[in-house]
Design an enzyme around this catalytic site. Structure first.
Site, PDB file in Angstrom:
ATOM      1  N   ASN A  13      -5.663   1.651 -11.884  1.00 46.34           N
ATOM      2  CA  ASN A  13      -4.876   1.092 -10.785  1.00 46.34           C
ATOM      3  C   ASN A  13      -3.425   0.934 -11.254  1.00 46.34           C
ATOM      4  O   ASN A  13      -3.148   0.214 -12.225  1.00 46.34           O
ATOM      5  CB  ASN A  13      -5.481  -0.262 -10.385  1.00 46.34           C
ATOM      6  N   GLU A  66     -18.043  -1.753  -4.493  1.00 47.71           N
ATOM      7  CA  GLU A  66     -17.373  -2.154  -5.731  1.00 47.71           C
ATOM      8  C   GLU A  66     -17.645  -3.639  -5.892  1.00 47.71           C
ATOM      9  O   GLU A  66     -17.241  -4.444  -5.043  1.00 47.71           O
ATOM     10  CB  GLU A  66     -15.874  -1.870  -5.657  1.00 47.71           C
ATOM     11  N   HIS A  93       0.926  -2.106 -10.478  1.00 48.17           N
ATOM     12  CA  HIS A  93       1.945  -2.930 -11.133  1.00 48.17           C
ATOM     13  C   HIS A  93       3.088  -2.127 -11.736  1.00 48.17           C
ATOM     14  O   HIS A  93       4.102  -2.700 -12.144  1.00 48.17           O
ATOM     15  CB  HIS A  93       1.299  -3.900 -12.115  1.00 48.17           C
ATOM     16  N   ARG A 152      -0.775  -2.912   0.184  1.00 46.27           N
ATOM     17  CA  ARG A 152      -0.953  -4.253   0.750  1.00 46.27           C
ATOM     18  C   ARG A 152      -0.144  -4.382   2.030  1.00 46.27           C
ATOM     19  O   ARG A 152       0.898  -3.742   2.193  1.00 46.27           O
ATOM     20  CB  ARG A 152      -0.521  -5.323  -0.258  1.00 46.27           C
ATOM     21  N   HIS A 172      -3.180   0.167  -4.164  1.00 43.16           N
ATOM     22  CA  HIS A 172      -3.506  -0.781  -3.096  1.00 43.16           C
ATOM     23  C   HIS A 172      -2.276  -0.911  -2.200  1.00 43.16           C
ATOM     24  O   HIS A 172      -1.247  -1.422  -2.631  1.00 43.16           O
ATOM     25  CB  HIS A 172      -3.863  -2.132  -3.744  1.00 43.16           C
ATOM     26  N   ARG A 207       4.096  -5.451  -1.196  1.00 38.92           N
ATOM     27  CA  ARG A 207       4.770  -6.068  -2.348  1.00 38.92           C
ATOM     28  C   ARG A 207       4.878  -5.132  -3.543  1.00 38.92           C
ATOM     29  O   ARG A 207       5.718  -5.329  -4.400  1.00 38.92           O
ATOM     30  CB  ARG A 207       4.089  -7.372  -2.748  1.00 38.92           C
ATOM     31  N   HIS A 259     -11.835  -5.687 -10.943  1.00 35.79           N
ATOM     32  CA  HIS A 259     -11.042  -6.901 -10.808  1.00 35.79           C
ATOM     33  C   HIS A 259     -11.138  -7.802 -12.031  1.00 35.79           C
ATOM     34  O   HIS A 259     -12.221  -8.266 -12.362  1.00 35.79           O
ATOM     35  CB  HIS A 259     -11.386  -7.720  -9.558  1.00 35.79           C
ATOM     36  N   THR A 282      -6.330  -9.958  -4.921  1.00 34.26           N
ATOM     37  CA  THR A 282      -7.502 -10.057  -4.055  1.00 34.26           C
ATOM     38  C   THR A 282      -8.443 -11.119  -4.612  1.00 34.26           C
ATOM     39  O   THR A 282      -8.955 -10.983  -5.715  1.00 34.26           O
ATOM     40  CB  THR A 282      -8.201  -8.675  -3.989  1.00 34.26           C
ATOM     41  N   GLU A 302      -6.933   1.410  -1.856  1.00 32.66           N
ATOM     42  CA  GLU A 302      -7.505   0.118  -1.469  1.00 32.66           C
ATOM     43  C   GLU A 302      -6.743  -0.390  -0.249  1.00 32.66           C
ATOM     44  O   GLU A 302      -5.505  -0.406  -0.249  1.00 32.66           O
ATOM     45  CB  GLU A 302      -7.360  -0.891  -2.611  1.00 32.66           C
TER      46      GLU A 302
HETATM   47  N1  PXP Z   1     -10.547  -3.384  -7.482  1.00 36.38           N
HETATM   48  C1  PXP Z   1     -10.039  -3.929  -6.351  1.00 36.38           C
HETATM   49  C2  PXP Z   1     -10.794  -3.759  -5.089  1.00 36.38           C
HETATM   50  C3  PXP Z   1      -8.804  -4.615  -6.366  1.00 36.38           C
HETATM   51  O1  PXP Z   1      -8.324  -5.170  -5.229  1.00 36.38           O
HETATM   52  C4  PXP Z   1      -8.089  -4.695  -7.581  1.00 36.38           C
HETATM   53  C5  PXP Z   1      -6.748  -5.350  -7.595  1.00 36.38           C
HETATM   54  O2  PXP Z   1      -5.880  -4.641  -6.780  1.00 36.38           O
HETATM   55  C6  PXP Z   1      -8.655  -4.096  -8.719  1.00 36.38           C
HETATM   56  C7  PXP Z   1      -9.888  -3.459  -8.647  1.00 36.38           C
HETATM   57  C8  PXP Z   1      -7.966  -4.123 -10.037  1.00 36.38           C
HETATM   58  O3  PXP Z   1      -7.930  -5.416 -10.535  1.00 36.38           O
HETATM   59  P1  PXP Z   1      -7.128  -5.730 -11.866  1.00 36.38           P
HETATM   60  O4  PXP Z   1      -5.684  -5.420 -11.598  1.00 36.38           O
HETATM   61  O5  PXP Z   1      -7.382  -7.169 -12.088  1.00 36.38           O
HETATM   62  O6  PXP Z   1      -7.703  -4.842 -12.938  1.00 36.38           O
END
Ligand code: PXP
Length: 238
Positions: free
Chosen positions: A7, A151, A10, A45, A43, A49, A191, A101, A70
């Site tokens: 992901n 998930e 960031h 959003r 993601h 952001r 997550h 989330t 996402e």
């Molecule tokens: N899975 C989902 C569905 C999420 O919403 C997120 C955060 O955007 C992640 C995985 C990744 O989480 P993390 O950044 O804490 O690894």
């Protein structure tokens, strides 16, 4: 071998901190792939952001691996997925005020609304996953809906501090995961997973995919994204 979805939200968070053009998430796509990412997750959003609408298009153009988008299970944002056609969509709950989330999607309580989004996406040939807490009734509702994957939200496991609590959360993931695989759902996890806590989750039978963001990007600031991805890939590989 489990699939590692990296992901890269960031990377966009850093760019948006200055509303500038760098770092571009497209750079992260290339480096994550070189480090062994099996997929890229972003993601979009509601408050934009980090990932912007433009990033969805660029990431889809640049990525050579499947892209997982996402999205909140809302009409407006589902339309964007229908237009851009990512390989997969993971439907998540979303509140504007949350930092990230915070909980899984309540599929049982919002069945019709989630089903409307999920079936539009599946009809367009997009693989749909529902981001849910590790609760058996949520897994069963996802199965009833006919989506391809769930998930399981690993946030409670990641936030647990005592060994008793950690074990309890791990057992919840194992039990819900077993039901998901028995129902022929692809079993994904995500997550709050980090280099320190991912191993016990990686040992759960039948996990298909991990989606990990914050910890990889945090490490990438220190060692570079390619290496950070390579190290996480080694940890999730059984
Ligand atoms: N899975 C989902 C569905 C999420 O919403 C997120 C955060 O955007 C992640 C995985 C990744 O989480 P993390 O950044 O804490 O690894």
């Amino acid at each position: 071998m489990p699939f590692l979805g990296v992901n890269i939200d960031h990377v966009a968070t850093v760019r948006q901190a200055r509303r500038t053009i760098e770092p571009d998430p497209a750079w992260a796509v290339v480096l994550a792939e070189l480090g062994g990412a099996d997929g890229i997750t972003i993601h979009l959003r509601e408050d934009r952001r980090h990932i912007q609408d433009r990033d969805v298009k660029v990431v889809l153009e640049v990525a050579q691996v499947p892209v997982n988008l996402e999205l909140a299970a809302e009409d407006e944002i589902t339309q964007i997925a229908l237009e851009t056609k990512p390989h997969k969509v993971c439907l998540v709950p979303e509140k504007r005020e949350e930092v990230t989330t915070e909980g899984g999607l309540d599929v049982v309580g919002n069945y019709d609304r989630v089903q409307k989004c999920a079936s539009q996406l599946m009809d367009a040939g997009i693989e749909v996953s529902l981001f849910i807490d590790p609760a058996i009734k949520q897994v069963e509702a996802a199965h009833k809906m006919g989506v391809q994957a769930v998930e399981l939200h690993t946030g409670s496991y990641a936030e647990a501090t005592s060994s008793r609590e950690i074990e309890k959360e791990l057992q919840a993931l194992i039990k819900a995961g077993r039901v998901a695989t028995e129902l022929n759902l692809l079993l994904n996890m995500g997550h709050g997973l980090t280099y320190r806590n991912v191993k016990p989750v990686a040992e759960i039978e039948g996990v298909h995919e991990f989606n990990i963001g914050h910890s990889i990007i945090a490490r990438a600031i220190m060692v570079g994204l390619e290496q950070a991805v390579r190290e996480m890939k080694a940890l999730v590989t059984r």
